[in-house]
Design a protein around this motif. Structure first.
Motif, short mmCIF file in Angstrom:
data_model
loop_
_atom_site.label_atom_id
_atom_site.label_comp_id
_atom_site.label_asym_id
_atom_site.label_seq_id
_atom_site.Cartn_x
_atom_site.Cartn_y
_atom_site.Cartn_z
N ILE A 64 0.82 -1.22 0.00
CA ILE A 64 0.00 0.00 0.00
C ILE A 64 0.86 1.27 0.00
CG2 ILE A 64 -1.69 1.32 1.37
CD1 ILE A 64 -2.69 -1.40 2.46
N LEU A 65 1.97 1.25 0.75
CA LEU A 65 2.67 2.50 1.05
C LEU A 65 3.97 2.74 0.28
CD1 LEU A 65 2.28 2.47 4.94
CD2 LEU A 65 1.06 3.96 3.34
N VAL A 66 4.59 1.69 -0.22
CA VAL A 66 5.95 1.85 -0.75
C VAL A 66 5.95 1.70 -2.28
CG1 VAL A 66 8.33 1.01 -0.59
CG2 VAL A 66 6.85 0.91 1.43
N PRO A 67 6.16 2.81 -3.01
CA PRO A 67 6.11 2.73 -4.48
C PRO A 67 7.01 1.65 -5.07
CG PRO A 67 6.10 5.02 -3.80
CD PRO A 67 6.31 4.21 -2.55
N LEU A 68 8.21 1.47 -4.54
CA LEU A 68 9.08 0.42 -5.10
C LEU A 68 8.65 -0.98 -4.66
CD1 LEU A 68 12.70 1.94 -4.95
CD2 LEU A 68 11.26 1.59 -6.96
N GLY A 69 7.73 -1.05 -3.71
CA GLY A 69 7.14 -2.33 -3.33
C GLY A 69 8.10 -3.31 -2.71
N ARG A 70 9.10 -2.81 -1.99
CA ARG A 70 10.07 -3.74 -1.41
C ARG A 70 10.49 -3.29 -0.02
NH1 ARG A 70 15.44 -1.81 -2.06
NH2 ARG A 70 16.27 -3.90 -1.92
N TRP A 71 10.96 -4.26 0.77
CA TRP A 71 11.61 -3.96 2.05
C TRP A 71 12.90 -3.20 1.78
CZ3 TRP A 71 10.14 -5.21 7.01
CH2 TRP A 71 9.19 -6.22 7.19
N GLN A 72 13.37 -2.44 2.77
CA GLN A 72 14.75 -1.96 2.73
C GLN A 72 15.56 -2.95 3.57
OE1 GLN A 72 12.07 0.75 3.18
NE2 GLN A 72 12.36 0.17 1.04
N ASN B 154 29.36 18.02 0.17
CA ASN B 154 28.44 19.16 0.08
C ASN B 154 27.07 18.86 0.66
OD1 ASN B 154 29.28 21.74 -0.96
ND2 ASN B 154 30.11 20.57 -2.68
N ILE B 155 26.96 17.77 1.40
CA ILE B 155 25.65 17.38 1.94
C ILE B 155 25.64 17.60 3.44
CG2 ILE B 155 23.96 15.52 2.15
CD1 ILE B 155 25.19 14.23 -0.34
N THR B 156 24.84 18.56 3.89
CA THR B 156 24.64 18.76 5.33
C THR B 156 23.24 19.32 5.59
OG1 THR B 156 25.75 19.46 7.36
CG2 THR B 156 25.52 21.15 5.65
N GLY B 157 22.72 19.01 6.76
CA GLY B 157 21.38 19.50 7.15
C GLY B 157 20.25 18.82 6.39
N GLN B 158 20.55 17.67 5.76
CA GLN B 158 19.54 17.02 4.92
C GLN B 158 18.86 15.85 5.65
OE1 GLN B 158 18.83 18.53 1.93
NE2 GLN B 158 20.28 19.95 2.88
N THR B 159 17.64 15.59 5.20
CA THR B 159 16.86 14.46 5.71
C THR B 159 16.76 13.49 4.53
OG1 THR B 159 15.62 16.03 7.03
CG2 THR B 159 14.67 13.82 6.80
N ILE B 160 17.52 12.42 4.61
CA ILE B 160 17.65 11.54 3.43
C ILE B 160 16.86 10.26 3.66
CG2 ILE B 160 19.31 10.22 2.05
CD1 ILE B 160 21.21 12.70 2.83
N ASN B 161 15.89 10.03 2.80
CA ASN B 161 15.01 8.87 2.95
C ASN B 161 15.55 7.70 2.14
OD1 ASN B 161 13.11 10.38 4.49
ND2 ASN B 161 12.38 11.30 2.59
N VAL B 162 15.74 6.58 2.81
CA VAL B 162 16.08 5.32 2.11
C VAL B 162 14.89 4.42 2.39
CG1 VAL B 162 17.74 3.42 1.92
CG2 VAL B 162 18.55 5.74 2.43
N ASP B 163 13.85 4.59 1.59
CA ASP B 163 12.53 4.11 1.98
C ASP B 163 11.70 3.58 0.81
OD1 ASP B 163 12.02 6.44 0.63
OD2 ASP B 163 10.64 7.26 2.11
N GLY B 164 12.35 3.33 -0.33
CA GLY B 164 11.61 2.81 -1.48
C GLY B 164 10.59 3.80 -2.03
N GLY B 165 10.74 5.09 -1.67
CA GLY B 165 9.84 6.11 -2.20
C GLY B 165 8.62 6.38 -1.32
N TYR B 166 8.61 5.84 -0.11
CA TYR B 166 7.49 6.01 0.83
C TYR B 166 7.17 7.50 1.01
CZ TYR B 166 5.10 4.95 5.37
OH TYR B 166 4.23 4.81 6.41
N VAL B 167 8.20 8.30 1.32
CA VAL B 167 8.00 9.75 1.51
C VAL B 167 8.59 10.46 0.30
CG1 VAL B 167 8.66 11.76 2.88
CG2 VAL B 167 8.12 9.59 4.02
N MET B 168 7.77 11.31 -0.32
CA MET B 168 8.29 12.12 -1.43
C MET B 168 7.92 13.58 -1.17
SD MET B 168 7.64 9.98 -4.90
CE MET B 168 7.86 8.20 -4.97
N HIS B 169 8.91 14.45 -1.26
CA HIS B 169 8.65 15.88 -1.09
C HIS B 169 8.60 16.53 -2.47
CE1 HIS B 169 9.04 15.68 3.21
NE2 HIS B 169 10.19 15.05 3.09
#
Ligand SMILES: NC(=O)c1ccc[n+]([C@@H]2O[C@H](COP(=O)([O-])OP(=O)(O)OC[C@H]3O[C@@H](n4cnc5c(N)ncnc54)[C@H](O)[C@@H]3O)[C@@H](O)[C@H]2O)c1
Length: 269
Positions: free
Chosen positions: A226-234, A253-268
């Motif tokens: 239902i929730l994960v566009p890639l349809g898989r576990w991480q 050059n990456i700081t202050g970021q919120t990086i999702n490793v979630d199969g696309g669950y959260v998309m901004h």
């Protein structure tokens, strides 16, 4: 890809089990020295076991993240033992052991321990290690947060709120530490098979009639469908690969970021 992390030192808080353990193994595979901090009594043995080279690349230290004095003492001990401290990963967390939907099914007293471990624990670790990193004018901090901290998740409200707090604090720390050349990020896993993930199912299952109650795997598969566009576990290794990359100069050059490793669950947008 050579991430040039060999001979640096990473501290993995909450590294005895689950994702922290996978992150510790990934740093060790890069040749990084690793200090594992965890409240688990087996932590020193777990660190020895991970150190396949048997060349004192890893050491385990027992401490509870809610005890600032103990964490501060350990920060000094780890620096003495390894001579430096380049990377800190905060991966310790607990859930309330209760299931929301709605939040008043929990008791206000359920919030205290979750916030003390997940949020105050993260602050304790940052307070203990930041001064040394600022002085060294280099290094990275990574807070393992959660997609739950970004979506007003109803599953375990104290847990979700603690993770939102961690994400916000990581941004504050990133701004404060940037002038010292120290980078700070949050990494948000989606669904990974660990004891913590299973405990969410168990809290839910405790509220369902026994008859017709799905098994953990089926419950999770439906949630993912239902929730994960890639349809898989991480996998723990998916999370560990990102953690190690974020520590490396490839991510300078990456700081202050919120990086999702979630199969696309959260998309901004
Ligand atoms: N597994 C998932 O699906 C998932 C999803 C989103 C976010 N996360 C986050 O990933 C991180 C790791 O979770 P996990 O699934 O590996 O959990 P886990 O329960 O398998 O491991 C957590 C580790 O933290 C340690 N720990 C807990 N409380 C502590 C304390 N007070 N002091 C010191 N150590 C303590 C435990 O002993 C354990 O080794 C957590 O921040 C969690 O919120 C996990």
């Amino acid at each position: 890809m050579d991430l040039q992390l060999a001979d640096e030192v990473a501290v993995i808080v909450g590294g005895a089990r689950g994702l922290g353990h996978a992150i510790a193994a990934a740093f060790l595979a890069e040749g990084t020295k690793v200090a594992i901090v965890d409240r688990d009594a087996e932590t020193p043995a777990i660190a020895l076991d991970l150190d396949r080279s048997k060349a004192s690349q890893a050491a385990g230290f027992i401490a509870d993240v809610t005890d600032f004095t103990a964490i501060q003492r350990l920060a000094a001990e780890i620096r003495d033992r390894f001579g430096r401290c380049d990377h800190v990963v905060f991966a310790a967390a607990i859930g309330s052991g209760k299931f929301g939907f709605p939040f008043w099914k929990l008791d206000p007293s359920d919030w205290d321990r979750v916030l003390r471990v997940n949020l105050i624990g993260a602050a304790n670790v940052a307070h203990a290690f930041a001064p040394g990193m600022a002085e060294a004018r280099a290094g990275t901090m990574l807070f393992i947060a959660s997609v739950a901290g970004q979506i007003g998740s109803q599953t375990d409200p104290p847990y979700s709120a603690s993770k939102a707090g961690v994400i916000n604090f990581a941004q504050c720390a990133a701004k404060d530490l940037a002038p010292f050349g120290v980078r700070v990020n949050s990494l948000c896993p989606g669904m990974v098979k660990t004891a913590l993930n299973r405990s969410v199912f168990e809290s839910w299952a405790a509220r369902q009639p026994e008859e017709g109650r799905p098994a953990y795997e089926d419950w999770a598969a439906e949630k993912i469908r239902i929730l994960v566009p890639l349809g898989r576990w991480q996998s723990p290794e998916d999370i560990a690969a990102m953690a190690v990359f974020l520590a490396s100069r490839k991510a300078e050059n990456i700081t202050g970021q919120t990086i999702n490793v979630d199969g696309g669950y959260v998309m901004h947008s």
